[in-house]
Design an enzyme around this catalytic site. Structure first.
Site, PDB file in Angstrom:
ATOM      1  N   HIS A   1      26.419   1.157  -9.197  1.00 16.42           N
ATOM      2  CA  HIS A   1      26.926   0.301  -8.116  1.00 16.42           C
ATOM      3  C   HIS A   1      27.825   1.094  -7.173  1.00 16.42           C
ATOM      4  CE1 HIS A   1      26.276  -3.910 -10.132  1.00 16.42           C
ATOM      5  NE2 HIS A   1      25.212  -3.470  -9.505  1.00 16.42           N
TER       6      HIS A   1
ATOM      7  N   LYS B   1      15.002  -8.744 -21.969  1.00 19.35           N
ATOM      8  CA  LYS B   1      16.160  -9.306 -21.280  1.00 19.35           C
ATOM      9  C   LYS B   1      16.442 -10.730 -21.755  1.00 19.35           C
ATOM     10  CE  LYS B   1      18.667 -10.094 -17.132  1.00 19.35           C
ATOM     11  NZ  LYS B   1      18.909  -9.834 -15.734  1.00 19.35           N
TER      12      LYS B   1
ATOM     13  N   ARG C   1      25.791  -9.081 -23.553  1.00 17.56           N
ATOM     14  CA  ARG C   1      25.036  -8.941 -22.308  1.00 17.56           C
ATOM     15  C   ARG C   1      25.517  -7.766 -21.472  1.00 17.56           C
ATOM     16  NH1 ARG C   1      23.018 -13.597 -17.986  1.00 17.56           N
ATOM     17  NH2 ARG C   1      22.123 -12.112 -16.512  1.00 17.56           N
TER      18      ARG C   1
ATOM     19  N   ARG D   1      27.254 -28.886  -5.559  1.00 16.30           N
ATOM     20  CA  ARG D   1      27.748 -28.401  -6.864  1.00 16.30           C
ATOM     21  C   ARG D   1      26.626 -28.012  -7.818  1.00 16.30           C
ATOM     22  NH1 ARG D   1      31.286 -32.878  -6.322  1.00 16.30           N
ATOM     23  NH2 ARG D   1      33.267 -32.197  -5.436  1.00 16.30           N
TER      24      ARG D   1
ATOM     25  N   ASN E   1      24.332  -3.702 -18.356  1.00 16.13           N
ATOM     26  CA  ASN E   1      25.003  -2.975 -17.274  1.00 16.13           C
ATOM     27  C   ASN E   1      24.919  -1.463 -17.463  1.00 16.13           C
ATOM     28  OD1 ASN E   1      25.805  -5.347 -15.969  1.00 16.13           O
ATOM     29  ND2 ASN E   1      27.544  -5.563 -17.364  1.00 16.13           N
TER      30      ASN E   1
ATOM     31  N   LYS F   1      22.129 -14.618 -13.155  1.00 20.32           N
ATOM     32  CA  LYS F   1      23.221 -14.015 -12.376  1.00 20.32           C
ATOM     33  C   LYS F   1      22.860 -14.118 -10.897  1.00 20.32           C
ATOM     34  CE  LYS F   1      25.398 -10.528 -15.278  1.00 20.32           C
ATOM     35  NZ  LYS F   1      25.644  -9.082 -15.430  1.00 20.32           N
TER      36      LYS F   1
ATOM     37  N   HIS G   1      25.113   0.929 -14.616  1.00 25.70           N
ATOM     38  CA  HIS G   1      25.445   0.132 -13.425  1.00 25.70           C
ATOM     39  C   HIS G   1      26.840   0.384 -12.850  1.00 25.70           C
ATOM     40  CE1 HIS G   1      21.702  -1.927 -14.038  1.00 25.70           C
ATOM     41  NE2 HIS G   1      21.935  -2.755 -13.035  1.00 25.70           N
TER      42      HIS G   1
ATOM     43  N   HIS H   1      19.144  -0.090  -4.900  1.00 32.53           N
ATOM     44  CA  HIS H   1      19.810  -0.461  -6.154  1.00 32.53           C
ATOM     45  C   HIS H   1      19.163   0.246  -7.351  1.00 32.53           C
ATOM     46  CE1 HIS H   1      21.932  -2.960  -9.061  1.00 32.53           C
ATOM     47  NE2 HIS H   1      20.768  -3.115  -9.681  1.00 32.53           N
TER      48      HIS H   1
ATOM     49  N   GLU I   1      15.314  -0.281 -13.608  1.00 32.91           N
ATOM     50  CA  GLU I   1      15.733  -1.305 -14.585  1.00 32.91           C
ATOM     51  C   GLU I   1      14.838  -1.248 -15.832  1.00 32.91           C
ATOM     52  OE1 GLU I   1      18.540  -2.655 -14.062  1.00 32.91           O
ATOM     53  OE2 GLU I   1      18.830  -3.051 -11.921  1.00 32.91           O
TER      54      GLU I   1
ATOM     55  N   GLU J   1      27.722 -13.418 -20.380  1.00 31.92           N
ATOM     56  CA  GLU J   1      28.259 -12.057 -20.528  1.00 31.92           C
ATOM     57  C   GLU J   1      29.689 -12.033 -21.072  1.00 31.92           C
ATOM     58  OE1 GLU J   1      27.055  -9.242 -17.413  1.00 31.92           O
ATOM     59  OE2 GLU J   1      28.888  -8.139 -17.817  1.00 31.92           O
TER      60      GLU J   1
HETATM   61  P1  NAD Z   1      15.127  -6.309  -2.220  1.00 34.95           P
HETATM   62  O1  NAD Z   1      15.211  -7.747  -2.509  1.00 34.95           O
HETATM   63  O2  NAD Z   1      15.910  -5.776  -1.093  1.00 34.95           O
HETATM   64  O3  NAD Z   1      13.583  -5.925  -2.034  1.00 34.95           O
HETATM   65  C1  NAD Z   1      13.241  -4.607  -1.718  1.00 34.95           C
HETATM   66  C2  NAD Z   1      12.345  -4.542  -0.473  1.00 34.95           C
HETATM   67  O4  NAD Z   1      11.039  -4.977  -0.816  1.00 34.95           O
HETATM   68  C3  NAD Z   1      12.804  -5.446   0.678  1.00 34.95           C
HETATM   69  O5  NAD Z   1      12.596  -4.773   1.878  1.00 34.95           O
HETATM   70  C4  NAD Z   1      11.860  -6.638   0.572  1.00 34.95           C
HETATM   71  O6  NAD Z   1      11.683  -7.288   1.796  1.00 34.95           O
HETATM   72  C5  NAD Z   1      10.593  -5.988   0.113  1.00 34.95           C
HETATM   73  N1  NAD Z   1       9.644  -6.811  -0.619  1.00 34.95           N
HETATM   74  C6  NAD Z   1       9.902  -7.776  -1.527  1.00 34.95           C
HETATM   75  N2  NAD Z   1       8.755  -8.201  -2.094  1.00 34.95           N
HETATM   76  C7  NAD Z   1       7.754  -7.525  -1.513  1.00 34.95           C
HETATM   77  C8  NAD Z   1       6.344  -7.488  -1.705  1.00 34.95           C
HETATM   78  N3  NAD Z   1       5.731  -8.224  -2.634  1.00 34.95           N
HETATM   79  N4  NAD Z   1       5.608  -6.657  -0.925  1.00 34.95           N
HETATM   80  C9  NAD Z   1       6.216  -5.845  -0.009  1.00 34.95           C
HETATM   81  N5  NAD Z   1       7.539  -5.789   0.192  1.00 34.95           N
HETATM   82  C10 NAD Z   1       8.306  -6.622  -0.571  1.00 34.95           C
HETATM   83  O7  NAD Z   1      15.566  -5.427  -3.488  1.00 34.95           O
HETATM   84  P2  NAD Z   1      15.201  -5.460  -5.044  1.00 34.95           P
HETATM   85  O8  NAD Z   1      15.068  -4.048  -5.439  1.00 34.95           O
HETATM   86  O9  NAD Z   1      14.120  -6.418  -5.355  1.00 34.95           O
HETATM   87  O10 NAD Z   1      16.544  -6.069  -5.667  1.00 34.95           O
HETATM   88  C11 NAD Z   1      17.778  -5.399  -5.558  1.00 34.95           C
HETATM   89  C12 NAD Z   1      18.886  -6.432  -5.569  1.00 34.95           C
HETATM   90  O11 NAD Z   1      18.853  -7.117  -6.820  1.00 34.95           O
HETATM   91  C13 NAD Z   1      20.269  -5.823  -5.455  1.00 34.95           C
HETATM   92  O12 NAD Z   1      21.024  -6.582  -4.554  1.00 34.95           O
HETATM   93  C14 NAD Z   1      20.844  -5.951  -6.851  1.00 34.95           C
HETATM   94  O13 NAD Z   1      22.252  -6.057  -6.855  1.00 34.95           O
HETATM   95  C15 NAD Z   1      20.173  -7.197  -7.348  1.00 34.95           C
HETATM   96  N6  NAD Z   1      20.062  -7.298  -8.800  1.00 34.95           N
HETATM   97  C16 NAD Z   1      20.457  -8.462  -9.387  1.00 34.95           C
HETATM   98  C17 NAD Z   1      20.345  -8.621 -10.762  1.00 34.95           C
HETATM   99  C18 NAD Z   1      20.715  -9.925 -11.396  1.00 34.95           C
HETATM  100  O14 NAD Z   1      20.735 -10.002 -12.636  1.00 34.95           O
HETATM  101  N7  NAD Z   1      20.978 -10.952 -10.630  1.00 34.95           N
HETATM  102  C19 NAD Z   1      19.825  -7.577 -11.544  1.00 34.95           C
HETATM  103  C20 NAD Z   1      19.412  -6.400 -10.904  1.00 34.95           C
HETATM  104  C21 NAD Z   1      19.538  -6.285  -9.524  1.00 34.95           C
HETATM  105  N1  GLY Z   2      21.276  -7.131 -14.580  1.00 36.76           N
HETATM  106  C1  GLY Z   2      22.328  -7.331 -15.522  1.00 36.76           C
HETATM  107  C2  GLY Z   2      22.316  -8.685 -16.124  1.00 36.76           C
HETATM  108  O1  GLY Z   2      21.514  -9.531 -15.787  1.00 36.76           O
HETATM  109  O2  GLY Z   2      23.139  -8.956 -16.952  1.00 36.76           O
END
Ligand code: NAD
Ligand code: GLY
Length: 352
Positions: free
Chosen positions: A245, A220, A234, A117, A238, A139, A241, A256, A181, A230
């Site tokens: 998305h 942020k 917040r 939990r 988006n 998130k 987005h 993304h 972003e 949110e």
């Molecule tokens: P990702 O985690 O897929 O990383 C992108 C690529 O880079 C992958 O192939 C990874 O293995 C590689 N990588 C990571 N670090 C590295 C490094 N230092 N050197 C070399 N390669 C490296 O993608 P991302 O762009 O980091 O994140 C996208 C994801 O984040 C999506 O799923 C999106 O929905 C999510 N997201 C979440 C929030 C949130 O608030 N939680 C906000 C924005 C995006």
């Molecule tokens: N990436 C959108 C949020 O964190 O609210």
């Protein structure tokens, strides 16, 4: 080193974000006695593990490695991670360290929120996108039934360690994804907007990007402090987005961050159609987006609009909810009938 605090009414009482170098060899080493006492596990992906395995292994903690990529942000990965956490005998007082990009951060954060939990999570973001956005604010999610982030939870990390040294191994395309972003934050913050415009030639420069990471985190963090779950404000994070998305689900070859940029471009033009906006400002924002975005700007509008109907942000049946830029540092929430939204996407696509 710079530190930011997100103060919360829930547990944890605050989330501490530390920007510093040598996180694997110094910060986590310093934390090790405390981590080992409570029990800890590192969760990462196959790319990050192969690049940093020497330093990861030196920490001498159990490690679970997921295959890299959005296509593995699934319930299978989540359950496999939870099983590994149970097998590693993690307890209520244990910590999961999510070391990777946004995918690892989202899946790891969700596993930490579910295990017993809720246990502590430390986010160690290794992509530009994860440092400026996804690791901050709590998130967490997996994609489910063809919908982005359908299953998730708010689970604030106890710490976020943002280390720009990780950018040295990032492929250039991942810088563009993070810039998606960053441009979104600039659309919410006039000072950052001016800085990006004035430094258009440096947008892919690692020194410049490292310098603006703390600024992005501050933007942020300020929003998350005011509205962690949110309920209103917040939603401005988006921006781009809803459309982004939907594109992400139709154009699997796009990441993304690239989809957010494309979504921002379309939603910028939608804003002009429906709201009183500052045209000169939106022109400048579009030119900034186009500086970063490369490739085809068109996509299957019908399919994307259909998917946007399932977006979590929608509140009424048959409508699509958007957060759109209007003026320097200003945004508005906009609700469109499906037919108007699909028409707008098609017409904008044709005109590009
Ligand atoms: P990702 O985690 O897929 O990383 C992108 C690529 O880079 C992958 O192939 C990874 O293995 C590689 N990588 C990571 N670090 C590295 C490094 N230092 N050197 C070399 N390669 C490296 O993608 P991302 O762009 O980091 O994140 C996208 C994801 O984040 C999506 O799923 C999106 O929905 C999510 N997201 C979440 C929030 C949130 O608030 N939680 C906000 C924005 C995006
Ligand atoms: N990436 C959108 C949020 O964190 O609210």
């Amino acid at each position: 080193m710079r530190t930011f605090h997100i103060n919360l009414k829930s547990t944890p009482k605050r989330s501490v974000i530390v920007c510093r170098r040598n996180v694997l060899s110094k910060q986590l080493k310093e934390d090790l006695p405390r981590l080992k006492a409570g029990g800890a596990m590192i969760f990462t992906d196959s790319n990050v593990f192969s690049l940093y395995q020497r330093k990861i292994k030196a920490l001498d903690l159990p490690v679970f490695v997921m295959p890299a990529g959005e296509e593995y942000k699934t319930e299978q990965t989540l359950l496999a991670l939870l099983k590994a956490m149970a097998e590693a005998d993690l307890r209520r007082c244990s910590t999961l360290i999510a070391l990777g990009g946004g995918v690892v951060g989202d899946v790891g954060g969700l596993a930490a929120s579910l295990f017993m939990r809720g246990i502590s999570c430390i986010q160690v973001p290794t992509t530009l996108l994860a440092q400026v956005d996804s690791s901050v604010g709590g998130k967490t999610a997996i994609d489910f039934c063809g919908v982005k982030n359908l299953i998730g939870a708010f689970h604030q990390p106890v710490y976020v360690y943002a280390d720009p040294d990780f950018f040295k191994t990032l492929p250039p395309r991942e810088l563009r994804c993070g810039l998606g972003e960053i441009v979104k934050h600039a659309a919410l913050n006039g000072t950052l907007f001016d800085k990006l415009l004035a430094n258009r030639d440096k947008l892919f420069d690692l020194g410049f990007l490292s310098e603006i990471v703390p600024e992005n985190i501050a933007i942020k963090a300020e929003i998350v402090c005011k509205d962690p779950n949110e309920t209103g404000l917040r939603g401005c994070l988006n921006l781009g987005h809803t459309t982004g998305h939907a594109i992400e689900l139709t154009q699997k070859e796009l990441s993304h961050g690239e989809c957010v940029l494309l979504g921002l471009l379309y939603e910028n033009r939608i804003a002009r159609r429906y709201l009183a906006t500052d045209e000169a400002y939106l022109d400048a924002l579009e030119s900034l987006i186009r500086t970063v975005l490369v490739g085809d700007l068109r996509f299957d509008a019908e399919e994307a609009a259909r998917l946007a109907l399932h977006d979590k942000k929608n509140t009424a049946e048959g409508t699509v909810s958007l957060a759109v830029p209007t003026r320097r540092g200003e945004f508005a929430f906009l609700k469109l009938e499906y037919s108007n939204y699909v028409k707008a996407l098609k017409e904008i696509g044709k005109a590009l």
